[in-house]
Write a protein that holds these residues in place. Structure first.
Motif, PDB file in Angstrom:
ATOM      1  N   TRP A  55       1.467   6.524  -7.032  1.00 34.41           N
ATOM      2  CA  TRP A  55       0.380   7.433  -7.427  1.00 34.41           C
ATOM      3  C   TRP A  55       0.810   8.886  -7.280  1.00 34.41           C
ATOM      4  N   SER A 110      -6.664  -4.117  -2.142  1.00 37.85           N
ATOM      5  CA  SER A 110      -7.320  -5.297  -1.570  1.00 37.85           C
ATOM      6  C   SER A 110      -8.150  -6.016  -2.625  1.00 37.85           C
ATOM      7  N   SER A 156      -1.690   7.584   2.272  1.00 34.62           N
ATOM      8  CA  SER A 156      -2.334   6.704   1.294  1.00 34.62           C
ATOM      9  C   SER A 156      -3.825   6.997   1.254  1.00 34.62           C
ATOM     10  N   PRO A 157      -4.354   7.475   0.105  1.00 34.98           N
ATOM     11  CA  PRO A 157      -5.802   7.665   0.006  1.00 34.98           C
ATOM     12  C   PRO A 157      -6.531   6.346   0.242  1.00 34.98           C
ATOM     13  N   ALA A 158      -7.705   6.428   0.823  1.00 29.53           N
ATOM     14  CA  ALA A 158      -8.447   5.218   1.183  1.00 29.53           C
ATOM     15  C   ALA A 158      -8.761   4.365  -0.043  1.00 29.53           C
ATOM     16  N   TRP A 159      -9.012   5.000  -1.198  1.00 26.83           N
ATOM     17  CA  TRP A 159      -9.396   4.220  -2.373  1.00 26.83           C
ATOM     18  C   TRP A 159      -8.239   3.360  -2.883  1.00 26.83           C
ATOM     19  N   ILE A 160      -6.982   3.786  -2.630  1.00 30.30           N
ATOM     20  CA  ILE A 160      -5.840   2.970  -3.044  1.00 30.30           C
ATOM     21  C   ILE A 160      -5.798   1.680  -2.241  1.00 30.30           C
ATOM     22  N   TRP A 197      -0.353   2.270 -12.163  1.00 30.83           N
ATOM     23  CA  TRP A 197      -1.140   1.222 -12.812  1.00 30.83           C
ATOM     24  C   TRP A 197      -0.288   0.021 -13.181  1.00 30.83           C
ATOM     25  N   ILE A 202      -8.352   0.225  -0.855  1.00 29.26           N
ATOM     26  CA  ILE A 202      -9.492  -0.593  -1.289  1.00 29.26           C
ATOM     27  C   ILE A 202      -9.181  -1.271  -2.622  1.00 29.26           C
ATOM     28  N   LEU A 203      -8.581  -0.507  -3.537  1.00 25.38           N
ATOM     29  CA  LEU A 203      -8.227  -1.077  -4.837  1.00 25.38           C
ATOM     30  C   LEU A 203      -7.189  -2.184  -4.685  1.00 25.38           C
ATOM     31  N   ASP A 216       0.833  -1.201   0.000  1.00 28.61           N
ATOM     32  CA  ASP A 216       0.000   0.000   0.000  1.00 28.61           C
ATOM     33  C   ASP A 216       0.870   1.255   0.000  1.00 28.61           C
TER      34      ASP A 216
END
Length: 614
Positions: free
Chosen positions: A399, A494, A485-489, A407, A491-492, A392
């Motif tokens: 990013w 995981s 670390s943004p939360a969406w990173i 990516w 989540i992605l 993460d």
């Protein structure tokens, strides 16, 4: 305990020397002897780490060579980075020693193996403690020697000999780059000392500094198996499995990442060099992961996994996150050592490395199976395990640095989770294929795996957004700030991990998707991946055959052209001498005839010159 830190590498050195001299007398007691010295090194490393955390760094040294205005020193330096590395390297080395006590039992060169382990550990521990580039380079080369001896331990096998030579030569290519970069730094700063180099780095011309950083990175590429100097690392599997765990987890391949991290203040002054590190790291991560998708040798799958994870670390360093690269270096040391030792347990039980000949081992290997699963989950970035937190960090750094690299890292993470669970389901689920009844190894092999399993679960909690970023805060002295670390990173990351595991389960666990679903539709791509993008073939055709052709041309040129001309001149001189000896006959008439003939020739020459001038 800082003043006694110099003893940390000397314990494994003492083990090497004693076993080299008295190993045959000690016999099977060689393992206990080596483990004792390794334990002393680990205990002292932990005390030094605690002391560094509590009181800061330490440096000591002496003048090694004094030649006029040039003074070269030797000694030791303890800072946040190498104090952490000392603890990790000495711990993994200790566990590999303990594991090898049972794994190598019965080998005719039992004591020799443990002596080589001592030499290898000494070299790596000495490397990370070096206060200057020259001393680091000496240990750097000694690490290469240790790897050569261990990879080629089964020297009676042609494959092992070839793998040892390949590793030695490929890493030497990178070492040339490091050596040139080191000389250029000395030319610009007048010193090999890290502290002096960092102090004067700002006065180095930017273009030259970029070239120096890239040369240093080339050295790191060789040791850490980065594209295009990666091909030696999978072949290094010809060594005993404990060697693979030591090389891939905390010693040789970690040396390259450590070098870039140690020289990071130089790279910070050269954004172009950081971009190059990130680009090569990102490409290597996805390149090696794609190869790991289709390999059938359990150790080679893990080897390409190592190459890919090292690419992740380089990507983090290149993206500007020093602490993320070091964090993943630490967590990777634990779960990769666990995976290799668990793979060794599997090989020990079924006597094959081909995963197509395995299956149904979950009920037979009741300890190895769950421990392998922990390692596979951790490296896949499964939530709440150590690999999840360090990956993460890398994704966040990518990013913030370059979304393109981000990516690439996401795709590589998907590949990683898929091929690791392809490996897991093929080995531990399905029908049992082993000819003999597989059995768990003894406590000497299980205990190191159990310790590494605990670390693979909990080591990541030293640096999390929920429990505190202790590691980053401690490492960050003089380095970039911690990347949020943004939360969406998260989540992605995981979701990608779970998606790879799910696809592997549907194909290799449950069987609801045919295993050849893709390979039968795109056989060309499958063949390219299975043959590792033909990199060995390309090198064999271009470099090996090319060098042999050039050598053959030089031999022809030397033998027939240079040698022919020399033989012709020698023959002419010899014939002239023979003619002269015949003329020297003592006959006055012959001498008179020769004199008149010479006079006639001279007159003709003068006449010709005179006619030309008129």
């Amino acid at each position: 305990m800082m003043p006694f830190a110099w003893a940390i590498p000397l314990f494994p050195l003492a083990s090497f020397l004693c076993l080299l001299l008295f190993g045959k007398r000690l016999g099977n007691r060689s393992a206990a002897f080596a483990i004792g010295f390794s334990l002393l090194s680990f205990v002292l490393s932990i005390t030094v780490l605690i002391d560094c955390i509590m009181h800061g760094g330490y440096k000591a040294g002496f003048t090694w060579l004094d030649a006029g205005s040039m003074k070269l020193s030797a000694g030791l330096a303890i800072n946040q980075l190498n104090a952490l590395m000392l603890a990790v390297v000495s711990l993994v080395s200790l566990l590999v020693h303990l594991y090898s006590m049972e794994y190598m039992k019965g080998d005719q060169r039992y004591s020799v193996f443990f002596s080589y382990l001592g030499l290898f550990s000494f070299a790596m521990l000495g490397l990370v403690m070096s206060p200057n580039l020259l001393q680091l380079y000496l240990f750097w080369e000694l690490v290469g020697l240790g790897s050569f001896l261990l990879i080629g331990f089964y020297f009676y096998k042609e494959e092992a000999k070839a793998a040892a030579k390949k590793a030695f030569i490929m890493t030497r290519i990178g070492d040339v780059g490091l050596f040139i970069g080191m000389i250029l730094l000395f030319w610009q700063t007048g010193s090999f000392e890290w502290s002096v180099i960092f102090e004067k780095a700002g006065s180095i011309p930017p273009d030259l500094l970029t070239a120096i950083c890239i040369l240093i990175f080339i050295g790191a590429m060789g040791k850490s198996g980065q594209f295009p100097l990666h091909t030696w690392l999978p072949d290094a599997m010809e060594g005993p499995t404990p060697v693979s765990a030591l090389i891939h987890a905390a010693t040789m391949v970690a040396a390259g990442v450590y070098l870039v991290a140690a020289a990071y203040p130089l790279f910070e002054l050269s954004p172009a060099s950081l971009s190059a590190v990130a680009a090569f790291g990102g490409f290597t991560a996805i390149f090696a992961a794609s190869i790991g998708l289709v390999q059938t040798d359990i150790k080679r799958v893990l080897a390409y996994s190592t190459v890919s994870q090292l690419g992740y670390m380089m990507l983090a360093l290149g993206a500007g996150s020093y602490e993320a690269g070091v964090f993943h270096l630490v967590t990777h040391a634990f779960f990769k050592a666990l995976l290799f030792l668990a793979a060794g347990s599997v090989i020990h039980a079924v006597h094959t490395q081909n995963i197509r000949e395995m299956g149904g081992l979950w009920k037979k290997l009741r300890f190895t199976g769950p421990l392998f699963l922990i390692g596979a989950l951790s490296i896949s970035g499964f939530p709440l395990l150590s690999g999840f937190f360090s990956k993460d960090e890398i994704l966040a750094a990518a990013w913030n640095g370059n979304p393109g690299f981000f990516w690439v890292a996401v795709v590589a993470a998907f590949f990683t989770s898929f091929y690791m669970f392809r490996l897991f389901f093929l080995i531990f689920t399905g029908e049992e294929k082993a000819a003999a009844s597989p059995k768990e190894p003894g406590a000497a092999m299980l205990l190191p795996m159990l310790i590494l399993g605990v670390l693979a679960v909990f080591a990541g909690y030293m640096n999390t957004p929920w429990f505190g970023t202790f590691l980053s805060d401690w490492l960050n002295s003089g380095h970039p700030a911690h990347h949020d670390s943004p939360a969406w990173i998260m989540i992605l990351a995981s979701a990608v991990s779970l998606l790879g595991i799910l696809l592997a389960y549907l194909m290799y666990g449950k069987g609801s998707i045919r295993r050849d679903f893709l390979s039968s539709r795109i056989p060309g791509i499958h063949r390219v991946l299975y043959d590792k993008y033909y990199m060995d073939d390309i090198y064999g055709f271009t470099f090996i055959k090319g060098v042999r052709f050039f050598a053959g041309f030089l031999e022809f040129f030397d033998r027939y052209l240079v040698g022919g001309v020399m033989k012709g001149i020698a023959g002419f001189i010899s014939a002239l001498g023979n003619l002269g000896s015949r003329v020297q006959s003592g006959n006055a008439q012959t001498y008179a005839a020769a004199a008149f003939a010479g006079l006639a020739v001279l007159l003709l020459i003068f006449a010709a010159i005179g006619g030309y001038l008129l």
